[in-house]
Motif scaffolding. Structure first.
Motif, short mmCIF file in Angstrom:
data_model
loop_
_atom_site.label_atom_id
_atom_site.label_comp_id
_atom_site.label_asym_id
_atom_site.label_seq_id
_atom_site.Cartn_x
_atom_site.Cartn_y
_atom_site.Cartn_z
N GLY A 387 0.82 -1.22 0.00
CA GLY A 387 0.00 0.00 0.00
C GLY A 387 0.85 1.26 0.00
N HIS A 388 1.99 1.19 -0.67
CA HIS A 388 2.88 2.34 -0.65
C HIS A 388 2.99 3.00 -2.04
CE1 HIS A 388 5.81 4.90 1.13
NE2 HIS A 388 6.48 4.84 0.00
N THR A 389 3.08 4.33 -2.04
CA THR A 389 3.21 5.06 -3.30
C THR A 389 4.47 5.91 -3.29
OG1 THR A 389 0.81 5.21 -3.47
CG2 THR A 389 2.09 6.72 -4.85
N PRO A 390 5.48 5.56 -4.07
CA PRO A 390 6.66 6.42 -4.15
C PRO A 390 6.30 7.77 -4.76
CG PRO A 390 7.09 4.27 -5.11
CD PRO A 390 5.61 4.37 -4.90
N HIS A 391 7.16 8.72 -4.61
CA HIS A 391 6.88 10.05 -5.14
C HIS A 391 6.83 9.98 -6.67
CE1 HIS A 391 7.02 14.31 -5.94
NE2 HIS A 391 6.72 14.48 -4.67
N PRO A 392 5.78 10.57 -7.30
CA PRO A 392 5.66 10.50 -8.77
C PRO A 392 6.91 11.00 -9.50
CG PRO A 392 3.64 11.36 -7.81
CD PRO A 392 4.61 11.21 -6.68
N ALA A 393 7.57 11.99 -8.94
CA ALA A 393 8.76 12.52 -9.62
C ALA A 393 9.85 11.44 -9.69
CB ALA A 393 9.28 13.75 -8.89
N ALA A 394 9.96 10.65 -8.64
CA ALA A 394 10.96 9.57 -8.63
C ALA A 394 10.57 8.49 -9.63
CB ALA A 394 11.07 8.99 -7.23
N ALA A 404 17.14 1.11 -5.85
CA ALA A 404 17.62 1.97 -4.76
C ALA A 404 16.43 2.61 -4.04
CB ALA A 404 18.55 3.04 -5.32
N LEU A 405 15.44 3.02 -4.83
CA LEU A 405 14.23 3.61 -4.26
C LEU A 405 13.53 2.59 -3.34
CD1 LEU A 405 12.35 6.10 -4.42
CD2 LEU A 405 11.19 5.00 -6.33
N HIS A 406 13.47 1.36 -3.82
CA HIS A 406 12.83 0.32 -3.04
C HIS A 406 13.60 0.06 -1.74
CE1 HIS A 406 10.34 -3.14 -2.24
NE2 HIS A 406 11.44 -3.85 -2.01
N ARG A 407 14.93 0.04 -1.86
CA ARG A 407 15.76 -0.19 -0.66
C ARG A 407 15.50 0.89 0.38
NH1 ARG A 407 19.71 -1.86 -3.96
NH2 ARG A 407 20.66 0.19 -4.10
N ALA A 408 15.43 2.13 -0.12
CA ALA A 408 15.19 3.25 0.81
C ALA A 408 13.83 3.09 1.50
CB ALA A 408 15.26 4.58 0.05
N LEU A 409 12.82 2.66 0.73
CA LEU A 409 11.49 2.48 1.32
C LEU A 409 11.52 1.36 2.36
CD1 LEU A 409 9.30 2.76 -1.92
CD2 LEU A 409 9.38 4.38 -0.03
N ARG A 410 12.31 0.33 2.07
CA ARG A 410 12.38 -0.80 2.99
C ARG A 410 13.07 -0.37 4.29
NH1 ARG A 410 14.88 -5.68 0.12
NH2 ARG A 410 16.72 -4.61 0.86
N GLU A 411 14.18 0.37 4.11
CA GLU A 411 14.92 0.79 5.30
C GLU A 411 14.09 1.71 6.18
OE1 GLU A 411 18.51 2.15 3.50
OE2 GLU A 411 19.09 0.09 3.04
N SER A 412 13.19 2.49 5.53
CA SER A 412 12.36 3.39 6.34
C SER A 412 11.11 2.65 6.85
CB SER A 412 11.95 4.61 5.51
OG SER A 412 11.14 4.18 4.42
#
Ligand code: FAD
Length: 416
Positions: A387-394, A404-412
């Motif tokens: 249920g997560h939405t990364p920033h559209p710009a990314a 890398a984006l996914h890793r950052a989401l996981r770490e947070s």
């Protein structure tokens, strides 16, 4: 336990029951004479250009024909220890006596029954003969392959997945291809307009001719296939009709089970008779993802829903967490669709033919369509599940690595 239907869902039930520790009697009844095989290959490898060339060369010089991969290799098949009855159609379910009646006269008792009967190709009424083709099973594919090997022009009715995959294969094999579609664009149920337009461009660049908003009434005789399109007569050697699937619900309906464009089941695949489950293309289930009661026609769904139903038959309680996911191969283009791609599109264009369109509604990621960018779909699946939405710009920036984006989401702690 007895499974009716020896396709993807039926075999997945068998595999999951054995994996779940069930070592009792297990009967698999399938109307087709073949061992379970990969149905998606029928419109792809089985019809590929090289294979059609072999058909033209003739038996003597031809290398072996390509057949669809088996769903179980010989060792796996043996390990399942099935009482397999192939080439046998179940004609009726006697729920009172818990018995099945087969067309060879056999009566098969069941304790628990799984209906995995899939569907049949929807027909165009009043149209038949050797030049008219549908594509649902291996026998259809072999017949179409023979026809295409000697044809010059193929007419396709239906701009959905089956029609487009066959159009691509035929075009690659050098046939002229004309596609007639009743709607105003391709894959209307599955693709948003911008993704459909990209697919259309791809086919047009390969030389396929399209006519939209055409309610086709083709005629076929011994010499060819004809259709009036906008006052013009389009002629071809063969016709492929790809206008959707009709679920094989008759057995269930005749037995008094609840049926409405599919056999109605609950979150674990159980029908209104607790000893009977229905899975795969034939089942209509409450989708956790969409909130609707729906059928899904896809390879992944057939396998995963079957696993949930098998677990439930063995006492499990986990409901099916569906996440629609479908792929298609056309020319050298791999298209993957995940989730519900509706809403506002965010395009991530790699500039080399790879492109992913992410779709957001009310600010939330809902789905994606990837063109030769299947890796992106893996991330989208995990984000949708979480249920997560990364920033559209990314999402839009091809320089931002999604891993890398996914890793950052996981770490947070946002996704697993
Ligand atoms: P099926 O595979 O249809 O199996 C049902 C079986 O039950 C059949 O063998 C049928 O003969 C048998 N049966 C029916 N009634 C009876 C009866 N009364 N007694 C005994 N047996 C019976 N999905 C994707 O995700 N990606 C793709 O690229 C893709 N490509 C496809 C290409 C083609 C040409 C086709 C036809 C489908 C494709 N699909 C694809 C869809 C996918 O193959 C199906 O969703 C999946 O096979 C469904 O599995 P199933 O077991 O529910 O039904």
């Amino acid at each position: 336990m007895v499974i009716v239907g020896a396709g993807q869902a039926g075999l997945s039930v068998a595999t999951a029951l054995r994996a779940g520790g069930y070592d009792g009697g297990l009967t698999l009844i399938g109307a087709e004479p073949h061992r379970p095989y990969e149905r998606p290959a029928l419109s792809k490898e089985v019809l590929a250009k090289e294979v059609l060339a072999n058909e033209v060369l003739g038996e003597a010089d031809a290398p072996p024909r390509v057949e669809p991969p088996s769903l179980a290799d010989p060792a796996q098949w043996r390990a399942l220890a099935l009482d397999a009855r192939l080439g046998c159609r179940v004609r009726g379910i006697d729920r009172g006596n818990r018995e099945l009646r087969c067309d060879d006269g056999a009566v098969v008792p069941y304790g628990t029954l799984f209906l995995a009967t899939g569907g049949r190709a929807r027909r165009l009424p009043g149209l038949d003969g050797e030049r008219v083709h549908y594509l649902r099973n291996l026998d259809d594919a072999r017949r179409l392959r023979q026809a295409l090997a000697r044809a010059r022009h193929l007419l396709v009715v239906g701009g959905g997945w089956i029609g487009l995959e066959v159009a691509a294969t035929a075009r690659r094999s050098g046939l002229a291809v004309t596609v007639l579609e009743a709607g105003s664009r391709l894959c209307e149920r599955a693709l948003p307009a911008d993704a459909a337009a990209q697919l259309l461009d791809y086919h047009r660049a390969q030389g396929v001719v399209f006519h939209f908003n055409v309610t086709a009434r083709p005629r076929a005789d011994a010499s060819g296939v004809y259709c009036e399109v906008g006052g013009q007569r389009v002629g071809a050697d063969h016709l492929l009709v790809g206008i959707g699937l009709v679920p094989e619900t008759e057995l269930a309906a005749d037995a008094g089970l609840a049926v409405d464009d599919g056999v109605l089941v609950d979150a674990v695949g159980r029908t209104d008779d607790r000893r009977i489950f229905a899975v795969g293309d034939v089942a209509r289930f409450p989708s956790r993802f969409s909130g609707a009661v729906q059928r899904l026609e896809s390879w992944t769904h057939a396998r995963l829903q079957a696993e949930v139903a098998a677990a439930a038959a063995l006492g499990g309680r986990a409901g099916y967490r569906d996440l629609p996911w479908f792929w298609s191969d056309q020319y050298d283009l791999n298209v993957q669709v995940v989730g519900a791609p509706t809403g506002e599109g965010v395009s991530r264009d790699y500039g080399d033919g790879r492109r992913t369109l992410f779709y957001l509604r009310d600010g939330a990621l809902r789905g994606a369509v990837a063109f030769n960018a299947g890796r992106d779909i893996g991330f989208v699946r995990r984000w949708l599940n979480a249920g997560h939405t990364p920033h559209p710009a990314a999402l839009a920036d091809p320089a931002r690595d999604l891993a890398a984006l996914h890793r950052a989401l996981r770490e947070s702690g946002h996704v697993r």
